[in-house]
Design an enzyme around this catalytic site. Sequence first.
Site, PDB file in Angstrom:
ATOM      1  N   THR A  56      34.552  30.721  40.151  1.00 30.21           N
ATOM      2  CA  THR A  56      35.795  31.131  39.478  1.00 30.21           C
ATOM      3  C   THR A  56      36.923  31.359  40.485  1.00 30.21           C
ATOM      4  O   THR A  56      38.076  31.490  40.085  1.00 30.21           O
ATOM      5  CB  THR A  56      35.580  32.435  38.670  1.00 30.21           C
ATOM      6  OG1 THR A  56      34.977  33.411  39.525  1.00 30.21           O
ATOM      7  CG2 THR A  56      34.682  32.196  37.473  1.00 30.21           C
ATOM      8  N   GLY A  57      36.587  31.423  41.765  1.00 27.05           N
ATOM      9  CA  GLY A  57      37.616  31.591  42.799  1.00 27.05           C
ATOM     10  C   GLY A  57      38.288  30.264  43.118  1.00 27.05           C
ATOM     11  O   GLY A  57      37.746  29.204  42.824  1.00 27.05           O
ATOM     12  N   LEU A  94      31.939  41.361  46.297  1.00 26.53           N
ATOM     13  CA  LEU A  94      32.705  41.153  45.061  1.00 26.53           C
ATOM     14  C   LEU A  94      32.261  39.873  44.359  1.00 26.53           C
ATOM     15  O   LEU A  94      32.870  39.471  43.364  1.00 26.53           O
ATOM     16  CB  LEU A  94      34.207  41.067  45.368  1.00 26.53           C
ATOM     17  CG  LEU A  94      34.966  42.393  45.469  1.00 26.53           C
ATOM     18  CD1 LEU A  94      34.529  43.219  46.654  1.00 26.53           C
ATOM     19  CD2 LEU A  94      36.464  42.129  45.577  1.00 26.53           C
ATOM     20  N   ASN A 120      20.596  39.763  49.748  1.00 25.14           N
ATOM     21  CA  ASN A 120      20.979  39.051  50.976  1.00 25.14           C
ATOM     22  C   ASN A 120      22.016  39.839  51.768  1.00 25.14           C
ATOM     23  O   ASN A 120      21.940  39.937  52.998  1.00 25.14           O
ATOM     24  CB  ASN A 120      21.526  37.658  50.637  1.00 25.14           C
ATOM     25  CG  ASN A 120      20.422  36.686  50.257  1.00 25.14           C
ATOM     26  OD1 ASN A 120      19.286  36.792  50.752  1.00 25.14           O
ATOM     27  ND2 ASN A 120      20.719  35.739  49.377  1.00 25.14           N
ATOM     28  N   TYR A 166      25.106  40.199  32.906  1.00 19.87           N
ATOM     29  CA  TYR A 166      26.120  40.851  33.755  1.00 19.87           C
ATOM     30  C   TYR A 166      25.827  42.344  33.869  1.00 19.87           C
ATOM     31  O   TYR A 166      25.708  42.883  34.965  1.00 19.87           O
ATOM     32  CB  TYR A 166      27.498  40.605  33.148  1.00 19.87           C
ATOM     33  CG  TYR A 166      28.656  41.140  33.955  1.00 19.87           C
ATOM     34  CD1 TYR A 166      29.077  40.492  35.112  1.00 19.87           C
ATOM     35  CD2 TYR A 166      29.354  42.284  33.551  1.00 19.87           C
ATOM     36  CE1 TYR A 166      30.152  40.974  35.846  1.00 19.87           C
ATOM     37  CE2 TYR A 166      30.427  42.768  34.278  1.00 19.87           C
ATOM     38  CZ  TYR A 166      30.829  42.106  35.421  1.00 19.87           C
ATOM     39  OH  TYR A 166      31.895  42.586  36.148  1.00 19.87           O
ATOM     40  N   LYS A 170      24.343  44.077  37.215  1.00 19.29           N
ATOM     41  CA  LYS A 170      25.112  45.070  37.977  1.00 19.29           C
ATOM     42  C   LYS A 170      24.351  46.387  38.068  1.00 19.29           C
ATOM     43  O   LYS A 170      24.421  47.089  39.076  1.00 19.29           O
ATOM     44  CB  LYS A 170      26.475  45.293  37.325  1.00 19.29           C
ATOM     45  CG  LYS A 170      27.421  44.105  37.435  1.00 19.29           C
ATOM     46  CD  LYS A 170      28.006  43.975  38.825  1.00 19.29           C
ATOM     47  CE  LYS A 170      29.085  42.900  38.878  1.00 19.29           C
ATOM     48  NZ  LYS A 170      29.678  42.755  40.223  1.00 19.29           N
ATOM     49  N   TYR A 180      18.262  50.894  49.151  1.00 16.73           N
ATOM     50  CA  TYR A 180      18.490  50.540  50.565  1.00 16.73           C
ATOM     51  C   TYR A 180      19.035  51.736  51.334  1.00 16.73           C
ATOM     52  O   TYR A 180      18.678  51.966  52.486  1.00 16.73           O
ATOM     53  CB  TYR A 180      19.431  49.333  50.687  1.00 16.73           C
ATOM     54  CG  TYR A 180      18.687  48.044  50.894  1.00 16.73           C
ATOM     55  CD1 TYR A 180      17.982  47.461  49.839  1.00 16.73           C
ATOM     56  CD2 TYR A 180      18.643  47.420  52.135  1.00 16.73           C
ATOM     57  CE1 TYR A 180      17.267  46.283  50.024  1.00 16.73           C
ATOM     58  CE2 TYR A 180      17.929  46.244  52.326  1.00 16.73           C
ATOM     59  CZ  TYR A 180      17.250  45.685  51.269  1.00 16.73           C
ATOM     60  OH  TYR A 180      16.536  44.522  51.460  1.00 16.73           O
TER      61      TYR A 180
HETATM   62  P1  NAD Z   1      36.649  36.629  39.842  1.00 20.87           P
HETATM   63  O1  NAD Z   1      35.799  35.799  38.944  1.00 20.87           O
HETATM   64  O2  NAD Z   1      38.054  36.223  40.041  1.00 20.87           O
HETATM   65  O3  NAD Z   1      36.011  36.737  41.291  1.00 20.87           O
HETATM   66  C1  NAD Z   1      34.659  36.567  41.570  1.00 20.87           C
HETATM   67  C2  NAD Z   1      34.550  35.717  42.828  1.00 20.87           C
HETATM   68  O4  NAD Z   1      33.173  35.605  43.201  1.00 20.87           O
HETATM   69  C3  NAD Z   1      35.051  34.285  42.616  1.00 20.87           C
HETATM   70  O5  NAD Z   1      35.803  33.886  43.743  1.00 20.87           O
HETATM   71  C4  NAD Z   1      33.778  33.467  42.490  1.00 20.87           C
HETATM   72  O6  NAD Z   1      33.956  32.115  42.851  1.00 20.87           O
HETATM   73  C5  NAD Z   1      32.855  34.219  43.426  1.00 20.87           C
HETATM   74  N1  NAD Z   1      31.431  34.074  43.132  1.00 20.87           N
HETATM   75  C6  NAD Z   1      30.820  34.183  41.923  1.00 20.87           C
HETATM   76  N2  NAD Z   1      29.501  34.008  42.060  1.00 20.87           N
HETATM   77  C7  NAD Z   1      29.268  33.787  43.383  1.00 20.87           C
HETATM   78  C8  NAD Z   1      28.108  33.515  44.153  1.00 20.87           C
HETATM   79  N3  NAD Z   1      26.904  33.439  43.585  1.00 20.87           N
HETATM   80  N4  NAD Z   1      28.245  33.322  45.483  1.00 20.87           N
HETATM   81  C9  NAD Z   1      29.463  33.373  46.068  1.00 20.87           C
HETATM   82  N5  NAD Z   1      30.603  33.616  45.390  1.00 20.87           N
HETATM   83  C10 NAD Z   1      30.507  33.817  44.062  1.00 20.87           C
HETATM   84  O7  NAD Z   1      36.543  38.119  39.287  1.00 20.87           O
HETATM   85  P2  NAD Z   1      37.200  39.467  39.812  1.00 20.87           P
HETATM   86  O8  NAD Z   1      37.872  40.095  38.662  1.00 20.87           O
HETATM   87  O9  NAD Z   1      37.959  39.222  41.067  1.00 20.87           O
HETATM   88  O10 NAD Z   1      35.899  40.330  40.116  1.00 20.87           O
HETATM   89  C11 NAD Z   1      35.466  40.587  41.445  1.00 20.87           C
HETATM   90  C12 NAD Z   1      34.277  41.534  41.389  1.00 20.87           C
HETATM   91  O11 NAD Z   1      34.674  42.778  40.786  1.00 20.87           O
HETATM   92  C13 NAD Z   1      33.102  41.019  40.571  1.00 20.87           C
HETATM   93  O12 NAD Z   1      31.897  41.376  41.207  1.00 20.87           O
HETATM   94  C14 NAD Z   1      33.222  41.746  39.256  1.00 20.87           C
HETATM   95  O13 NAD Z   1      31.982  41.921  38.615  1.00 20.87           O
HETATM   96  C15 NAD Z   1      33.805  43.077  39.713  1.00 20.87           C
HETATM   97  N6  NAD Z   1      34.553  43.721  38.613  1.00 20.87           N
HETATM   98  C16 NAD Z   1      35.802  43.281  38.271  1.00 20.87           C
HETATM   99  C17 NAD Z   1      36.468  43.890  37.218  1.00 20.87           C
HETATM  100  C18 NAD Z   1      37.851  43.470  36.814  1.00 20.87           C
HETATM  101  O14 NAD Z   1      38.349  44.013  35.813  1.00 20.87           O
HETATM  102  N7  NAD Z   1      38.544  42.592  37.507  1.00 20.87           N
HETATM  103  C19 NAD Z   1      35.860  44.926  36.506  1.00 20.87           C
HETATM  104  C20 NAD Z   1      34.576  45.321  36.876  1.00 20.87           C
HETATM  105  C21 NAD Z   1      33.936  44.720  37.946  1.00 20.87           C
END
Ligand code: NAD
Length: 344
Positions: A56-57, A94, A120, A166, A170, A180
């Site tokens: 998604t990045g 993240l 990891n 999800y 988490k 850990y």
């Molecule tokens: P996002 O989807 O923009 O970012 C997630 C990033 O992780 C993306 O760049 C994606 O390509 C990368 N990614 C996904 N799976 C991966 C993998 N297996 N290996 C390597 N990279 C991987 O979402 P975000 O909103 O930026 O969220 C970032 C983090 O914060 C996430 O872990 C999400 O669960 C957590 N989070 C976000 C929110 C929010 O409201 N934005 C709320 C709660 C938790």
Amino acid sequence: MSKVIKVLKLQDGIGRKGARRSRALVAGGAGFLGSHLCERLLADGYEVLALDNFHTGKRYNLNAILGNPAFRCIEHDIVDALPEDIPVDEIYNLACPASPPHYQADPIHTFKTSVLGSLNLLELARRHSAKIFQASTSEVYGDPLVHPQPESYLGNVNTHGPRSCYDEGKRSAETLFFDYSRTFGIDIRVARIFNTYGRRMQPDDGRVVSNFIVQALRGEDLTVYGSGMQTRSFCYVDDLIEGFIRLMRAPTPPPHPVNLGNPAEFTVMDLARLVVDYTNSRSRIVHRPLPIDDPRQRRPDISFARQYLDWEPTIDLSQGLARTVEYFDALLYGHRPVREAAVS
Ligand code: NAD
Ligand code: UDP
């Protein structure tokens, strides 16, 4: 197979004046929150390595920092063993798709990302005695029966529904982080993030704020799921990143996960009306079926963050929406220049 997007000589962390700069690894660094965090860490003088599988990045999220000699990015899936041993002082996990349609598209991979990916990164932290941050979520509270949600609330989560990959992923990651810490004494910081929005969300992200803004700017119907009476509390990205930094830099690790979010609560219908007003849109508001297990209410109790981190949000929804609308307007129509608008 890992691919280096940009290689640079890191000079083994030696800054110009000879003092070693702190080295941070940001997993998910090309995502919405991750790219903002990388920028902040670089501005604070860190050397930053982003790992991302670009699920998604986007590479263009990194446009502003790809030229920075202290930054590099490796295409890598954190489910797989890390591509190299990475000397590092701080790790930020993240990596995980955060939007329901994206994390439900491949639920098994989502679960593996939270569990195997965390393992990891925790092993890397153990090898290098690095401090490690986990982006956990308000979803660990599920469809909460306690409102607002304090960190002590244990949650009401379905273990086998479409959101479970999800939510339970988490929750399992939180378990691993604390085990850990107890077993190996590593320094962990776990943030429970409540709905956060802002610049650099993808137009097709699928979460409510970006959906409504994009729909309003395009003159399409705003799709309210269910009655729209369910609530969320929306935090602007800049406030959240400040919370991450304060949590990571607190002198001692908090004994439990920490809620980070904006406690102002809105119904989804309130949000739809606000977006229509801000964009001056002629879009209609229409209703679509409510997704299974959609939480009915959500608001963080941030008393602990206020006291322990001296942190609370400073940007209210109207200010945050104005910035986000401006961003999407530029991204979709080029109305105003923004660096990130160069979609490739
Ligand atoms: P996002 O989807 O923009 O970012 C997630 C990033 O992780 C993306 O760049 C994606 O390509 C990368 N990614 C996904 N799976 C991966 C993998 N297996 N290996 C390597 N990279 C991987 O979402 P975000 O909103 O930026 O969220 C970032 C983090 O914060 C996430 O872990 C999400 O669960 C957590 N989070 C976000 C929110 C929010 O409201 N934005 C709320 C709660 C938790
Ligand atoms: N939602 C909506 N229309 C959309 C997208 C989401 O009404 O186009 C609703 C969704 O059902 C939920 C709320 O908005 O009640 C927040 O959804 P989002 O996916 O942003 O976050 P989460 O459900 O994970 O909190």
